[in-house]
Design a protein around this motif. Structure first.
Motif, PDB file in Angstrom:
ATOM      1  N   THR A 126     104.441  59.105  76.361  1.00  0.00           N
ATOM      2  CA  THR A 126     104.236  59.409  74.666  1.00  0.00           C
ATOM      3  C   THR A 126     103.828  60.993  74.722  1.00  0.00           C
ATOM      4  OG1 THR A 126     102.132  58.259  75.491  1.00  0.00           O
ATOM      5  CG2 THR A 126     103.613  57.451  73.839  1.00  0.00           C
ATOM      6  N   SER A 127     103.730  61.575  75.939  1.00  0.00           N
ATOM      7  CA  SER A 127     103.477  63.185  75.829  1.00  0.00           C
ATOM      8  C   SER A 127     104.893  64.014  75.782  1.00  0.00           C
ATOM      9  CB  SER A 127     102.762  63.622  77.088  1.00  0.00           C
ATOM     10  OG  SER A 127     103.643  63.649  78.121  1.00  0.00           O
ATOM     11  N   GLN A 128     105.896  63.254  75.556  1.00  0.00           N
ATOM     12  CA  GLN A 128     107.173  63.789  75.715  1.00  0.00           C
ATOM     13  C   GLN A 128     107.529  63.931  74.215  1.00  0.00           C
ATOM     14  OE1 GLN A 128     109.073  64.926  78.435  1.00  0.00           O
ATOM     15  NE2 GLN A 128     107.299  64.480  79.724  1.00  0.00           N
ATOM     16  N   ILE A 129     108.057  64.975  73.754  1.00  0.00           N
ATOM     17  CA  ILE A 129     108.522  65.359  72.472  1.00  0.00           C
ATOM     18  C   ILE A 129     109.765  64.625  72.187  1.00  0.00           C
ATOM     19  CG2 ILE A 129     109.812  67.478  72.411  1.00  0.00           C
ATOM     20  CD1 ILE A 129     107.047  66.687  69.911  1.00  0.00           C
ATOM     21  N   ALA A 130     110.530  64.369  72.977  1.00  0.00           N
ATOM     22  CA  ALA A 130     111.649  63.593  72.666  1.00  0.00           C
ATOM     23  C   ALA A 130     111.388  62.287  72.449  1.00  0.00           C
ATOM     24  CB  ALA A 130     112.592  63.600  74.078  1.00  0.00           C
ATOM     25  N   VAL A 131     110.579  61.671  73.418  1.00  0.00           N
ATOM     26  CA  VAL A 131     109.890  60.225  73.010  1.00  0.00           C
ATOM     27  C   VAL A 131     109.501  59.913  71.621  1.00  0.00           C
ATOM     28  CG1 VAL A 131     108.647  58.356  73.735  1.00  0.00           C
ATOM     29  CG2 VAL A 131     109.933  59.730  75.402  1.00  0.00           C
ATOM     30  N   THR A 132     108.600  60.916  71.143  1.00  0.00           N
ATOM     31  CA  THR A 132     107.784  60.718  70.138  1.00  0.00           C
ATOM     32  C   THR A 132     108.521  61.027  68.870  1.00  0.00           C
ATOM     33  OG1 THR A 132     106.718  62.801  70.238  1.00  0.00           O
ATOM     34  CG2 THR A 132     105.401  61.117  71.119  1.00  0.00           C
ATOM     35  N   ALA A 133     109.456  61.846  69.275  1.00  0.00           N
ATOM     36  CA  ALA A 133     110.343  62.458  68.042  1.00  0.00           C
ATOM     37  C   ALA A 133     111.279  61.040  67.540  1.00  0.00           C
ATOM     38  CB  ALA A 133     111.200  63.481  68.330  1.00  0.00           C
ATOM     39  N   VAL A 134     111.874  60.476  68.756  1.00  0.00           N
ATOM     40  CA  VAL A 134     112.553  59.128  68.376  1.00  0.00           C
ATOM     41  C   VAL A 134     111.945  58.279  67.650  1.00  0.00           C
ATOM     42  CG1 VAL A 134     113.705  57.222  69.352  1.00  0.00           C
ATOM     43  CG2 VAL A 134     113.913  59.330  70.272  1.00  0.00           C
ATOM     44  N   LEU A 135     110.570  58.015  67.845  1.00  0.00           N
ATOM     45  CA  LEU A 135     109.771  57.161  67.260  1.00  0.00           C
ATOM     46  C   LEU A 135     109.417  57.435  65.794  1.00  0.00           C
ATOM     47  CD1 LEU A 135     107.048  56.549  70.012  1.00  0.00           C
ATOM     48  CD2 LEU A 135     108.751  54.970  69.477  1.00  0.00           C
ATOM     49  N   GLY A 136     108.850  58.850  65.777  1.00  0.00           N
ATOM     50  CA  GLY A 136     108.773  59.468  64.530  1.00  0.00           C
ATOM     51  C   GLY A 136     109.810  59.266  63.276  1.00  0.00           C
ATOM     52  N   PHE A 137     111.117  59.805  63.782  1.00  0.00           N
ATOM     53  CA  PHE A 137     112.296  59.875  63.212  1.00  0.00           C
ATOM     54  C   PHE A 137     112.859  58.625  62.816  1.00  0.00           C
ATOM     55  CE2 PHE A 137     111.931  64.331  64.056  1.00  0.00           C
ATOM     56  CZ  PHE A 137     112.448  64.847  62.796  1.00  0.00           C
TER      57      PHE A 137
END
Lengths: 78, 174, 267
Positions: free
Chosen positions: C136-147
């Motif tokens: 969850t510190s990876q922007i790629a992961v959280t961006a997938v979640l958020g978007f």
């Protein structure tokens, strides 16, 4: 030190961006403090508003995180 | 430049901004999310929901049963109270009856005793009357005899009838 | 450095200078190294299907969810065991949140929101183990979640409400003059949502872990006086435990708020 003027700019910029964390801290403190004073005035209504409290804190904090991100980007990615 | 110490590890300073790992991370993330979603929606959530519903049902049933038991207990208490009151009333009745009968007996006994006493009194009075009468008669006789003797001694001719009349009139005038 | 395809060739010189400056000081702190995604079983570049440390910790999060919610509740006991009561607590917590914030008709999306909450909570918590990696510190992961939340909510809003969903941006309670300005502001804030939603999570976790690493570096450099940073690390660790949970909570509750906007767009 290599004496690179670009590095100097990076580090100064990162330090300035760190001020944003303090500003976010003021914001979060404001939210929590106002919530508390309201909750003490009307404790029966406070329990239903904790979700709102956290949403408010999250919005205030997000901007602080943005400034932290700017600092990190200046330090490591530019 | 002395970058080779850890240069290979942190290739871009901020590893989060290294796009070469994005496809890998996104692929495994989507896999993990799908796995969790399937676990939850197929197994875990229906199970927990069923358990919670069952518990809610059990609690509701228990509360209803408790309510019923409470009602029953209240009824039993009412019945007990009623029995107690009945018993108390009965006891009071018995007491009153007994008291009344005892009173009646006592009254009867008293009346009988009074009657007996009255009779005895009457008898006694009658006997006293008799005794008095006989005493009076004796006194009259004695007085007549004495008067006759006195008259005779004084030298008079005693008319016994006259003496008897005088004595009787004296005695009766008393 | 050359064998790593970074895709950011332009900044190598500045970066190298930066590292040289770091190496020059006495402290040897590299707080960002813990976020590097690297293959577990080989040294090669990271391809799409390579098993990496990220994969491992994602799998552990899935395993944790399975242990808590599937294995923990297999007894189906009316009087719950410890693990089962924790699982029921999580269920009740998210269920109540969805119902209170998004409304009763949002409960059909409860499994998706529960998935998000449990995934974020477990990754955050597991990331606090020493030597771990935090997905969850990876922007790629959280961006997938958020978007994905953003796109899902937007599509849902248009499907359910049609053009009335645009009423979200047209504040009918405001004076007519202000409405276009408000509409622009609302529109911007609507499109900032997924960015702040994902950056908040990644930034919080990243910041916490970086701070821990910096203090750990102090502890290594101070020798005898290292107990001071170690005490600080203990305190920050406790704070990070709180943050790990709160960020999962905040992510979930904001998802519920966005969902409410999609279901009932009238202000």
């Amino acid at each position: 030190m290599e004496g690179d003027i670009a590095n100097l700019g990076q580090y100064i910029g990162a330090g300035l961006a760190g001020i944003g964390s303090g500003a976010a801290a003021i914001g979060v403190g404001n939210v929590a403090g106002n919530f508390l004073s309201g909750a003490l005035r009307n404790p029966s209504a406070a329990a239903g508003q904790t979700a709102t409290l956290f949403i408010g804190i999250a919005f205030a904090e997000a901007l602080g995180i943005f400034s932290f991100l700017v600092a990190l980007l200046l330090m490591f990615a530019v | 430049m002395a970058t080779e110490t850890h240069g290979a590890e942190s290739a871009s300073g901020m590893p989060q901004l290294d796009p070469s790992t994005y496809s890998n991370q996104i692929f495994w993330l989507v896999l993990a999310l799908v796995a969790i979603y399937l676990l939850l929606s197929r197994v875990a959530l229906p199970r927990i929901g069923a358990v919670l519903a069952e518990r809610q049902g059990a609690i509701t049933n228990d509360i209803a049963a408790a309510e019923e038991l409470k009602l029953k207990a209240a009824e039993a208490e009412k019945a007990y109270d009623k029995a107690l009151a009945d018993a108390r009333a009965e006891a009071a009745e018995i007491t009153a009856e007994t008291k009344a009968s005892m009173q009646a007996e006592l009254d009867a006994a008293l009346a009988k005793a009074d009657a007996e006493i009255a009779e005895q009194q009457k008898e006694s009075a009658a006997r006293i009357g008799e005794i008095r009468d006989s005493a009076t008669a004796n006194v009259e006789a004695v007085a007549k005899d004495t008067a006759e003797a006195l008259v005779a001694h004084l030298g008079g001719q005693a008319d016994s009838g006259q003496i008897a009349g005088v004595v009787s009139s004296k005695m009766g005038g008393r | 450095m050359a064998d790593k395809a970074t895709g950011e060739g332009a900044s190598h010189a500045a970066e190298a200078a930066g590292h040289a400056a770091e190496g020059g000081s006495g402290l040897n702190i590299h707080p960002m190294d813990q976020f590097v995604v690297e293959p577990l079983f080989s040294d090669g570049p990271v391809h799409m299907f390579t098993v990496t440390n990220s994969t491992l910790w994602l799998a552990l999060a899935v395993l944790g969810v399975a242990l808590l919610l599937v294995v923990g509740t297999r007894g189906r006991a009316v009087v719950p065991s410890r693990v089962q009561s924790v699982a029921e607590l999580a269920y009740g917590f998210v269920h109540k949140m969805v119902e209170d914030v998004a409304g009763k008709d949002a409960l059909k999306f409860f499994p998706y929101i529960m998935t998000l909450f449990l995934f974020i909570a477990f990754s955050n918590m597991l990331a606090l183990l020493p030597m771990s990696f935090s997905p969850t510190s990876q922007i790629a992961v959280t961006a997938v979640l958020g978007f994905s939340v953003f796109i899902a909510v937007t599509v849902l809003g248009f499907v359910l409400n049609g053009s009335k969903f645009l009423g979200l941006f047209w504040v009918s309670s405001a004076p007519l003059v202000l409405r276009p300005i408000l509409a622009v502001i609302e529109l911007i804030s609507y499109f900032v949502r997924p960015v702040s939603h994902s950056v908040r999570l990644a930034g919080n976790i990243m910041a916490g872990h970086a701070v821990l690493k910096v203090f750990a570096g102090f502890a290594g450099a101070l020798g005898l006086f290292s107990f001071i940073p170690i005490l600080a690390i203990t305190g920050i660790y406790a704070l990070e435990l709180l943050v790990a949970f709160i960020q999962a909570y905040v992510f979930t509750i904001l998802t519920c708020v966005y969902l409410k906007d999609a279901l009932h767009p009238s202000h």
